[in-house]
Structures are given as C-alpha cells and as structure tokens.
Enzyme design. Structure first.
Site, mmCIF file in Angstrom:
data_model
loop_
_atom_site.group_PDB
_atom_site.id
_atom_site.type_symbol
_atom_site.label_atom_id
_atom_site.label_comp_id
_atom_site.label_asym_id
_atom_site.label_seq_id
_atom_site.Cartn_x
_atom_site.Cartn_y
_atom_site.Cartn_z
ATOM 1 N N GLU A 8 4.161 -5.913 6.886
ATOM 2 C CA GLU A 8 3.401 -4.872 7.587
ATOM 3 C C GLU A 8 3.777 -4.793 9.068
ATOM 4 O O GLU A 8 3.699 -3.734 9.682
ATOM 5 C CB GLU A 8 1.896 -5.167 7.463
ATOM 6 N N GLU A 51 -0.832 -9.142 -1.531
ATOM 7 C CA GLU A 51 -2.274 -9.385 -1.343
ATOM 8 C C GLU A 51 -3.032 -9.265 -2.674
ATOM 9 O O GLU A 51 -3.985 -10.002 -2.915
ATOM 10 C CB GLU A 51 -2.817 -8.426 -0.283
ATOM 11 N N GLY A 62 0.446 -5.096 0.524
ATOM 12 C CA GLY A 62 -0.724 -5.037 -0.369
ATOM 13 C C GLY A 62 -0.423 -5.566 -1.758
ATOM 14 O O GLY A 62 -1.313 -6.063 -2.454
ATOM 15 N N ALA A 64 0.862 -1.174 0.000
ATOM 16 C CA ALA A 64 0.000 0.000 0.000
ATOM 17 C C ALA A 64 0.899 1.225 0.000
ATOM 18 O O ALA A 64 2.061 1.140 0.377
ATOM 19 C CB ALA A 64 -0.865 -0.007 1.248
HETATM 20 N N1 T1G Z 1 4.665 3.368 0.106
HETATM 21 C C1 T1G Z 1 5.180 4.588 -0.208
HETATM 22 N N2 T1G Z 1 6.494 4.815 -0.517
HETATM 23 C C2 T1G Z 1 7.295 3.750 -0.511
HETATM 24 C C3 T1G Z 1 6.841 2.449 -0.179
HETATM 25 C C4 T1G Z 1 5.453 2.279 0.126
HETATM 26 N N3 T1G Z 1 4.932 1.088 0.431
HETATM 27 N N4 T1G Z 1 7.887 1.605 -0.254
HETATM 28 C C5 T1G Z 1 8.957 2.343 -0.610
HETATM 29 N N5 T1G Z 1 8.620 3.624 -0.762
HETATM 30 C C6 T1G Z 1 9.499 4.720 -1.168
HETATM 31 C C7 T1G Z 1 10.570 5.041 -0.128
HETATM 32 O O1 T1G Z 1 10.106 5.908 0.841
HETATM 33 C C8 T1G Z 1 11.655 5.662 -1.002
HETATM 34 O O2 T1G Z 1 11.287 6.985 -1.251
HETATM 35 C C9 T1G Z 1 11.542 4.885 -2.300
HETATM 36 O O3 T1G Z 1 10.226 4.299 -2.306
HETATM 37 C C10 T1G Z 1 12.543 3.776 -2.427
HETATM 38 O O4 T1G Z 1 12.466 2.981 -1.266
HETATM 39 C C11 T1G Z 1 -2.938 -3.077 2.980
HETATM 40 C C12 T1G Z 1 -1.249 -1.881 4.883
HETATM 41 C C13 T1G Z 1 10.288 -2.024 -1.564
HETATM 42 C C14 T1G Z 1 12.053 -3.303 -0.394
HETATM 43 O O5 T1G Z 1 6.301 -2.344 4.037
HETATM 44 O O6 T1G Z 1 10.530 -2.359 2.176
HETATM 45 O O7 T1G Z 1 0.789 -2.867 2.232
HETATM 46 O O8 T1G Z 1 13.128 8.123 -0.107
HETATM 47 O O9 T1G Z 1 14.788 3.435 -0.451
HETATM 48 O O10 T1G Z 1 15.963 -0.056 -0.554
HETATM 49 O O11 T1G Z 1 -1.745 -4.847 3.810
HETATM 50 O O12 T1G Z 1 11.156 0.257 0.064
HETATM 51 O O13 T1G Z 1 13.238 7.726 -2.553
HETATM 52 O O14 T1G Z 1 11.596 9.372 -1.574
HETATM 53 O O15 T1G Z 1 13.371 1.638 0.600
HETATM 54 O O16 T1G Z 1 15.254 -0.520 -2.918
HETATM 55 C C15 T1G Z 1 3.835 -2.855 3.080
HETATM 56 C C16 T1G Z 1 8.054 -1.038 2.193
HETATM 57 C C17 T1G Z 1 3.136 -1.540 3.138
HETATM 58 C C18 T1G Z 1 7.385 -2.317 1.935
HETATM 59 C C19 T1G Z 1 12.625 -1.255 -1.737
HETATM 60 N N6 T1G Z 1 5.034 -2.721 2.288
HETATM 61 N N7 T1G Z 1 9.159 -0.792 1.288
HETATM 62 O O17 T1G Z 1 13.754 -1.032 -0.980
HETATM 63 O O18 T1G Z 1 14.274 1.366 -1.743
HETATM 64 S S1 T1G Z 1 1.726 -1.613 4.212
HETATM 65 C C20 T1G Z 1 6.196 -2.453 2.852
HETATM 66 C C21 T1G Z 1 10.321 -1.461 1.378
HETATM 67 C C22 T1G Z 1 0.583 -2.526 3.332
HETATM 68 C C23 T1G Z 1 -1.588 -3.646 3.189
HETATM 69 C C24 T1G Z 1 -0.676 -2.878 4.064
HETATM 70 C C25 T1G Z 1 11.410 -1.034 0.456
HETATM 71 C C26 T1G Z 1 11.550 -1.913 -0.812
HETATM 72 P P1 T1G Z 1 12.365 8.099 -1.375
HETATM 73 P P2 T1G Z 1 13.793 2.363 -0.615
HETATM 74 P P3 T1G Z 1 14.923 -0.085 -1.586
#
Ligand code: T1G
Length: 690
Positions: free
Chosen positions: A128, A108, A105, A66
């Site tokens: 999450e 999902e 998400g 998400a």
């Molecule tokens: N939403 C918004 N921005 C995101 C994002 C996300 N989910 N994931 C990464 N970014 C942005 C981050 O802030 C950065 O921005 C850029 O992307 C690169 O990220 C309903 C509720 C995918 C493994 O927890 O683990 O889904 O600093 O530097 O090292 O069930 O990002 O460049 O401006 O980390 O290559 C669940 C979170 C969400 C994954 C890539 N998903 N992301 O790593 O790059 S909750 C997560 C990561 C959800 C649902 C629920 C990592 C990555 P900027 P980065 P990276």
C-alpha cells in the site's frame, strides 16, 4: 458447486467448504468479491458437511488487494471488516490458499484466516505504501504479531513481495503445498487441522512479538534513522511506522482505530492521489490505441548490440537477465574486452550476485568485432556515438547485413530517427529504443515511433520491454523526444536564473526540496562539467567555459559549481559566486534577489507547457505518459504525480497566467502552448484528455 454471485462459487469437497473467487484480472476486493466472501462464509458455516473452510482463487493470482478503482467511490456491498470478522470469528478453521500474489487487502484477508498455505511460487506483501497508503484492513496490527515489528516495518515501508519460502520461515504461511496442486493441498491441510484438532489461531491474539518490543522505542527510532533518505518527502512510510508502534503499544482494537485514522488521512491526501494515478498511468502507458494488443509480435530470441560502452553494456544485461542471448559488437578488441569485463564486474558487484547465476548470464553473451555477426539477430540495437552521420553509416550497413524481418533499433537520446531510417530499405523495421543510464537499472524505456515504423515492430517492442522489466512509453520523433525535450525547458531556465542572480545551490535546493533527488547543478558536477567541452575551442564565453578553464570540472576535480571536501560533500562556492557576479555585471545586467517561488515556477511551469506542446504535436499519446517518463527516468517525485498531473494540481489557470507574465517580462520562451490556452478556456485539465 453453488454460485454465490458472478465471481464466487461454493462447493463441499472432501468435508471442506471451498470458496472459490474468480474475478479477473487479479481478484481485487471489489464489492462483488467482498459479497462473495461474505456469502461463501455464511454458506460454509451453515453447511454441516463442512468441517473447515478453504478460500482459493482462480486465475493468475490470489487476491491482489483492495480494488483501487473503487477508491473514492460510494461504499457498496459488504465491508471488508465485516468479511474479516466472519472469517476470524468462524467456529470452523478457515484456510487461505495462496498462489500468485497475496497483496494488500488480499494478505489482510489471509491474515484474518486461521491458517495460510501457499505454493512455492507465491509471494505475499503489503505494498500500500507504493500507493501512498497503509494497509487499512488490520494488516498493520496483524502482520507485526506474526513476523515481529522490525520485519513488519520493512515489508510495509518497502512494499516488497516476499517469496513463499521466506513467508514460511517467518510464520506468515503455515505450509507450502505442491506447485500446481493448491486446491487439493489446501483441502488436505484443512482436514489435517480438523483431525489434529489444532486451535483456531486468531492472529489478533498472538501478542508475544509485539509485547516483546514494548518499552523499546529505539526499534522505531533506529528504523526511521536508517531509512530517512529512502523515505524523504513521502508521508506514507512514517504513517506505516506509527501503525506498527500502535501495534506494539496499544491493545489490538485500539491499534485498529489508529490504523483507520491514519489510513483516512493518507487516503484524503494529494500524495496518495498522485501515487494511485501513477499506478494506473504506468499500466495505461502500455496501451497504444492504434496498435491492438493482438497485433502480431515478432519473436525476439537473439539480440545484437552495437557498441560495448556504458550504454551498450547496460542494455545487453537487460536481455541477458531475461534469458535472451546477446551478441555485442565493437570496432576494436580492447574496447570489446573492456566492455565485456565491465558487464561481468557489474554482475559480480550487484547486491544479489550469485556466481552460478553470473556465469549463466555471461554465457548468453558473445563478443564480436564485425557487424556480420549480427546477420541472424531478431533485434539489433545501435548504441554508438551520438552523431547522426555515424548512426546513418551504421544503419546503412545493418540494412545490408541483417536478415529480413529483423528489427533495427537505435538508442539515440534525441536524434531524428526518420532520417536514420531513410538510409535503409526497411524504414518500417526501424524504431527508437531509448534506454536511460545505467541501462540495466533504470526502469524507463522511451520507445520512439518513426514515420514508417510498423505496428508489428511497435507491439513487439512494447511487449519486449515488459519481458526485460522496463516501463515502456511510446513517443514520437522530435528533438529530445519527451524526456530530454522537457528537461531542456527546465535546464534553459536554470541557466538563465543564475545569469539573473540566483545561485546554483539555491536552484538545486528548491528542486531538491520539491522532491527531485538532485538539482541540475549538482547533477552536472557529478557527471562532469567538461562533457562535450573542448579546451582548444574554449574562450571564456560561457560560465561553464570559465569554470572548466579554471579546472573546476566537477566532483572529479574537487570543484565545479560547488566546492567539495575530501568526502565529496558539496558546499556553496564563493569562487563560483564571484564568477557569476562578474559575468552578470559584464553582460550589463544587475544581479537581483530571486525568490524560491520564482525559481520553482520558472523551472517547472515551462516543463508543463512543453508537455502540452508535445501533446499538441502528437508526440505523446496521453498526458499521463509524459508523467510516467518523468517519474521513471528523471526523478520527478511520484507523490507529485509528474509534470502534467502537477500542472493540474497547481491549476492550469495559474500556470498560464504565470507563463504570460514571464513572457511579458522575458520573451517568447514562455509563450503558452495553444493546448494550455484551450484547456484553461474550457475550464479543463490535462486529466480530461485521457
Ligand atoms: N485494483 C484494481 N485493479 C488492479 C489492481 C487492484 N488492486 N491490481 C491490478 N489491477 C489491474 C491493473 O490495473 C491491470 O489492469 C490489471 O489488473 C493487471 O495488472 C485495504 C487499501 C498484482 C502484482 O497495490 O502490484 O489493498 O491495465 O498489469 O504486472 O489495505 O497489478 O489490464 O486494465 O499490474 O501481472 C494493494 C497492485 C491495494 C497491488 C500484477 N495492492 N497490483 O502485476 O499485472 S490497496 C496493490 C499490482 C489495499 C487495503 C489497501 C500488480 C500485480 P489493466 P498488471 P502484473
């Protein structure tokens, strides 16, 4: 190719309707992406030429979850549940084509598809829990139906990114397609499904694995017991487990209701707010306002390290793990041999040890007894004894030996790097790289910018930190930099509190209950009370002197602040209690009862205040950097956001008032920083300083 919206295209390819998402950086499920998916599904279902549907992403990854930046904002665009219902309810098979990371998400969405294919380098996960949340779009009900409750709990409470090959073995992915050929591979797979008339596999209907676990509550009790230590203080892991219990004990739709209820509770709680803050704080820390991302980067293909002790060895492993050859220098052969042997042992003992991999890494390591061996290194890191005169001597020699353009770094944990740089003719190449012990494990790297450090050297080190798997925070030169300086504020109060009547184990308990892995006195017993203690010069002037003179030097002597049994279990010590009492009385004071609240405030408020001073002095770029340092280097519980975030949570007015009260009673050690006064005066928070 038809544009559905600015981030989504639809095309009919070889009889398959292909929905392509392209929303950099990570195709997060923003409202645009959700609208794109909804629009793409509608177009594919209406397209008579399309016998099946493929969902694929451009860029570096499949949907990585998400869009966290949308959390707490007004709902816009299609809801994720509606998108999933359109996919799962489709009369045409829908295939998710996964590369990079299908997370949260994103996974999902893939689980709502009838089939999933992936390239071998892909990984899938439901992380999450790292945001203090749980999968809120059916993941807690669908994942256990595919991988079973145990594996689902493991994946959901660890947040691990599972490699595609393991996903295939678990049935999470139906087929691996050729690396680099995902789109064609997915379309071919979709056509195969159509030709073989395979069923529209709806995960919500796969009940075997959950039904098999029904009537076995021990599965959950055992899992809770086995992970109690890991989950201590966190709410989210337990909530994730409850959702899997619901998947086992309730029909799918009921389980979904449980998931939504528990998700809502976590989302509105302070733990998740702190952990989401930490997520972005870590990424913010990598940005240095006056060092643009495109500043030149100095190639680092060979690293030199001076000192093969615990720190030097651990530092070397980081570069060897990243494929960078390392030359490590010691003054004597036996010290060098000991250092090299320790590095090999660390590899052989690591849980993930693979002999071939250990040999490959060790082959990148060279030992030497002469600094001249470092002449052609791109980066040299000094990790010798923590004395300024010794470090200046080493840097004088390095300045003469190392090639032009080499970066000269010191691993000092708080000495004046400007003074060290002043003995060289290239202060612009001098920087602090402060690793934390064990250096091959701890994620934090304090990068210390000295007065003359060049932007190229800073940008190079910030990027290099990422390459070796570290979380880098740029700080300025001051005694103890950010981490140790703030630790000093806490330690000073802890030492004063025991001189007023608090027991070491009271202070440790309060900080442990707050969420730190260990209190300062248990920590010093573990490290040894005699670090830096000189018997010949000891004269019982401090409590530490007295304890060491009594051979109570910590766990290693079976006694320190605590008494230890044969299994090194600690218990409060009547001996220490008497020593403390006598000391207090001898100093003319009377021990007094000290409440847990006072202990917490006396230990943590000065940390917040010290952080404010650091910001005033410009020794940290932003408050969240200080929080990243403390969460990744000093055990501050991530669900409490770090000292600055926590100060805001408690309320800066309360922190200031208490500091003033303590200042009145105990002196200027509690003098509030002008920044704290200013923020309270303006009704602002540290977070307003971003
Ligand atoms: N939403 C918004 N921005 C995101 C994002 C996300 N989910 N994931 C990464 N970014 C942005 C981050 O802030 C950065 O921005 C850029 O992307 C690169 O990220 C309903 C509720 C995918 C493994 O927890 O683990 O889904 O600093 O530097 O090292 O069930 O990002 O460049 O401006 O980390 O290559 C669940 C979170 C969400 C994954 C890539 N998903 N992301 O790593 O790059 S909750 C997560 C990561 C959800 C649902 C629920 C990592 C990555 P900027 P980065 P990276």
């Amino acid at each position: 190719m038809t544009a559905i919206n600015e981030v989504t295209d639809y095309a009919l390819e070889d009889g398959v309707g292909v929905i392509t998402l392209n929303s950099p950086p990570v195709n997060a499920l923003s409202f645009n992406v959700r609208d794109g998916l909804a629009g793409g599904m509608a177009m594919a279902l209406a397209d008579e030429g399309a016998k099946a549907v493929v969902i694929v992403c451009e860029g570096r990854t499949f949907i990585a979850g998400a869009d966290i930046t949308e959390f707490g904002g007004a709902q816009r665009g299609a809801s994720l549940y509606d998108v999933q219902d359109a996919i799962e309810g489709s009369a045409k098979p829908v295939v998710a084509a996964i590369h990079g990371t299908a997370l949260g998400g994103g996974l999902e969405v893939a689980l709502a598809c009838h089939y999933r294919v992936a390239v071998p380098s892909a990984r899938c996960g439901l992380p999450e829990v790292n945001l203090g949340l749980l999968p809120g779009a059916g993941g807690t009900q669908r994942l256990p139906r595919i991988v079973g409750p145990e594996k689902a709990m493991e994946m959901m409470t660890s947040g691990q990114h599972v490699p595609a090959k393991s996903c295939l073995e678990m049935g999470l992915v139906d087929e691996l397609v050729e690396e680099g050929d995902l789109r064609a591979g997915a379309i071919a797979f979709a056509n195969k499904i159509v030709v073989e008339q395979r069923p529209l596999k709806k995960v919500r209907e796969l009940n075997d694995k959950v039904e098999a676990a029904r009537g076995h509550p021990e599965i959950f009790e055992n899992f809770r017991k086995a992970n109690a230590r890991r989950f201590r203080g966190f709410l989210a892991p337990e909530y994730n487990i409850r959702c899997v219990e619901a998947a086992v004990n309730e029909p799918f739709e009921e389980g979904l209701k449980t998931e939504r209820k528990l998700f809502g509770e976590l989302m509105s709680g302070s733990q998740s707010a702190a952990q989401r803050y930490a997520f972005f704080a870590e990424r913010q820390a990598a940005k240095v306002p006056d060092v643009p991302d495109d500043t030149a980067v100095i190639p680092v293909n060979k690293v030199g390290i001076i000192g093969a002790g615990t720190m030097g060895g651990g530092i070397a492993m980081n570069f060897m793990n990243a494929g960078i050859p390392v030359t490590i220098v010691e003054v004597q052969q036996d010290a060098l041999d000991r250092g090299l042997a320790t590095i090999r042992r660390n590899y052989e003992r690591s849980r993930t040890a693979v002999p071939a991999e250990t040999e490959a890494r060790m082959s990148r390591l060279t030992g030497a007894l002469d600094l001249s061996a470092l002449a052609d290194c791109d980066l040299v890191i000094e990790a010798v004894f923590e004395r300024i005169d010794i470090k200046k001597e080493v840097f004088t020699k390095l300045d003469a030996i190392c090639k032009p353009g080499a970066i000269l770094a010191t691993n000092t944990s708080g000495l004046n790097i400007d003074e060290i740089a002043s003995v060289t003719k290239r202060p612009d190449a001098v920087i602090g790289l402060h690793f934390f012990s064990p250096a091959n494990v701890m994620k934090l790297l304090e990068i210390v910018r000295a007065d003359h450090t060049s932007k190229e050297v800073i940008n190079t080190c910030m990027k290099l930190a990422r390459r070796i798997g570290k979380i880098a925070v740029l700080v300025g030169v001051c005694p103890g930099f950010v981490g140790n300086r703030i630790l000093g504020a806490r330690q000073r109060e802890a030492n004063k509190l025991i001189m007023e009547g608090a027991m070491p184990w009271d202070i440790d308990r309060v900080l442990y209950d707050f969420g730190f892995p260990m209190g300062p006195f248990a920590m010093s017993d573990l490290a040894g009370l005699d670090i830096g203690w000189v018997k010949e010069r000891s004269n019982g002037e401090t409590i530490r002197d007295v304890l060491c003179e009594m051979d109570r030097r910590g766990q290693k002597t079976g006694a320190g602040w605590y008494d230890y049994d044969e299994n090194r279990n600690a218990k409060p010590s009547p001996v220490t209690e008497k020593i403390l009492h006598d000391f207090i009385v001898k100093s003319g004071a009377n021990p007094r009862a000290i409440s847990d609240d006072e202990i917490l405030e006396r230990c943590l408020y000065p940390m917040v205040n010290e952080g404010a001073k650091i910001l005033e002095e410009g020794k940290a770029i932003r408050p969240s950097d200080i929080d990243v340092v403390w969460e990744n280097g000093y055990g501050w519980p991530v669900y409490e956001g770090g000292p600055m975030w926590w100060g805001d949570k408690v309320g800066l007015t309360k922190v200031l008032d208490k500091m003033k009260e303590f200042q009145g009673a105990m002196g200027d050690a509690f003098k509030p920083s002008p920044l704290l006064e200013k923020l309270v005066g303006e009704g602002k928070k540290f977070q307003d300083l971003r």
